[in-house]
Enzyme design. Sequence first.
Site, PDB file in Angstrom:
ATOM      1  N   LYS A  13      17.768 -14.318 135.503  1.00 25.81           N
ATOM      2  CA  LYS A  13      16.480 -14.523 134.818  1.00 25.81           C
ATOM      3  C   LYS A  13      16.114 -16.004 134.774  1.00 25.81           C
ATOM      4  O   LYS A  13      14.992 -16.378 135.064  1.00 25.81           O
ATOM      5  CB  LYS A  13      16.533 -14.027 133.360  1.00 25.81           C
ATOM      6  CG  LYS A  13      16.621 -12.530 133.181  1.00 25.81           C
ATOM      7  CD  LYS A  13      16.366 -12.136 131.727  1.00 25.81           C
ATOM      8  CE  LYS A  13      17.398 -12.674 130.747  1.00 25.81           C
ATOM      9  NZ  LYS A  13      18.716 -12.086 130.830  1.00 25.81           N
ATOM     10  N   ARG A  85      13.808  -8.342 123.539  1.00 26.03           N
ATOM     11  CA  ARG A  85      15.072  -7.671 123.824  1.00 26.03           C
ATOM     12  C   ARG A  85      15.219  -6.382 123.026  1.00 26.03           C
ATOM     13  O   ARG A  85      16.219  -5.680 123.172  1.00 26.03           O
ATOM     14  CB  ARG A  85      16.214  -8.607 123.438  1.00 26.03           C
ATOM     15  CG  ARG A  85      16.990  -9.194 124.614  1.00 26.03           C
ATOM     16  CD  ARG A  85      17.990 -10.161 124.019  1.00 26.03           C
ATOM     17  NE  ARG A  85      19.075 -10.515 124.885  1.00 26.03           N
ATOM     18  CZ  ARG A  85      19.099 -11.612 125.635  1.00 26.03           C
ATOM     19  NH1 ARG A  85      18.078 -12.418 125.683  1.00 26.03           N
ATOM     20  NH2 ARG A  85      20.172 -11.890 126.340  1.00 26.03           N
ATOM     21  N   ARG A 124      29.665 -19.232 135.678  1.00 28.34           N
ATOM     22  CA  ARG A 124      28.519 -20.106 135.357  1.00 28.34           C
ATOM     23  C   ARG A 124      28.966 -21.398 134.667  1.00 28.34           C
ATOM     24  O   ARG A 124      29.797 -21.394 133.775  1.00 28.34           O
ATOM     25  CB  ARG A 124      27.546 -19.346 134.451  1.00 28.34           C
ATOM     26  CG  ARG A 124      26.386 -20.210 133.978  1.00 28.34           C
ATOM     27  CD  ARG A 124      25.192 -19.401 133.573  1.00 28.34           C
ATOM     28  NE  ARG A 124      25.452 -18.433 132.509  1.00 28.34           N
ATOM     29  CZ  ARG A 124      24.574 -17.513 132.139  1.00 28.34           C
ATOM     30  NH1 ARG A 124      23.417 -17.415 132.764  1.00 28.34           N
ATOM     31  NH2 ARG A 124      24.859 -16.672 131.172  1.00 28.34           N
ATOM     32  N   ARG A 157      29.444 -21.913 128.777  1.00 28.88           N
ATOM     33  CA  ARG A 157      28.988 -21.361 127.501  1.00 28.88           C
ATOM     34  C   ARG A 157      30.104 -20.541 126.854  1.00 28.88           C
ATOM     35  O   ARG A 157      30.840 -19.846 127.540  1.00 28.88           O
ATOM     36  CB  ARG A 157      27.766 -20.459 127.742  1.00 28.88           C
ATOM     37  CG  ARG A 157      26.465 -21.201 127.822  1.00 28.88           C
ATOM     38  CD  ARG A 157      25.336 -20.367 128.364  1.00 28.88           C
ATOM     39  NE  ARG A 157      25.245 -19.012 127.804  1.00 28.88           N
ATOM     40  CZ  ARG A 157      24.278 -18.146 128.138  1.00 28.88           C
ATOM     41  NH1 ARG A 157      23.348 -18.474 129.014  1.00 28.88           N
ATOM     42  NH2 ARG A 157      24.250 -16.943 127.607  1.00 28.88           N
ATOM     43  N   ARG A 168      28.018  -8.147 125.431  1.00 26.72           N
ATOM     44  CA  ARG A 168      26.603  -8.435 125.706  1.00 26.72           C
ATOM     45  C   ARG A 168      25.992  -7.320 126.552  1.00 26.72           C
ATOM     46  O   ARG A 168      24.850  -6.928 126.366  1.00 26.72           O
ATOM     47  CB  ARG A 168      26.465  -9.767 126.457  1.00 26.72           C
ATOM     48  CG  ARG A 168      26.487 -10.976 125.543  1.00 26.72           C
ATOM     49  CD  ARG A 168      26.874 -12.244 126.272  1.00 26.72           C
ATOM     50  NE  ARG A 168      25.947 -12.682 127.290  1.00 26.72           N
ATOM     51  CZ  ARG A 168      26.248 -13.543 128.267  1.00 26.72           C
ATOM     52  NH1 ARG A 168      27.471 -14.046 128.328  1.00 26.72           N
ATOM     53  NH2 ARG A 168      25.358 -13.902 129.147  1.00 26.72           N
TER      54      ARG A 168
END
Length: 211
Positions: A13, A85, A124, A157, A168
Amino acid sequence: MNIILLAPPAAGKGTMSELISKKYDLEPLSTGDLLRAVLNKGDEESVRLKKIMDSGQLIDDDYILSLVKEKLGNNKGYIFDGFPRTINQADALDTLLTSINDKIDKVIYITVPKEVSLKRTIGRRVCPNCKKVYNIYFNKPKNEKICDECGSNLIKRNDDVEEVFNKRYDTYLKETMPLIEYYKNKGLLEEVENIDKEETFAQITKILEEI
Ligand code: ADP
């Protein structure tokens, strides 16, 4: 023009939002980024938010809506990334936009296999300074720990670990997946599979050119 990007965690995204916002001069609005900016303050509120985010759950709708309300009202249009969301957030966004004579033009639903999402998540790395995003499997920086662009130390993160990813993902299935039917029923949904960055962006461009 206002666009929503709807997708599971780490489906790309953020990357697509950046490309779209540049090409169409839209303002990117990522609730994840807005929340991470609050975390940097280190106050009592940030401790409450961090706990929820690090456990892979959602922040309450009222808080999210207050963040979004502060940002709305430019005349460029937005690319919403990670928002709405929940159905409640989607209804509230609809009301907010209607009140300023505006609307959502398209919802791009980006799909990606769960295993790919997982690898993108755990690989990431982000630059806390210039916000550039890398991936140690797919899009390596020259030095694994340093940003190619600005030389800052890259960070991972707290929620980009497998256990939190799974939580998640479950939260996404339960709370966010119902938005697919919601926007399909409004005739706004377009589905795009994210296999290759350029190819995905080309598909999105084609959809947006038809608005
Ligand atoms: P990703 O899409 O990769 O999971 P985000 O940066 O969009 O990452 O979100 C990170 C976390 O921030 C979420 O797991 C959630 O706790 C919180 N968050 C972000 N956007 C929202 C939202 N619209 N509503 C509730 N919580 C949110």
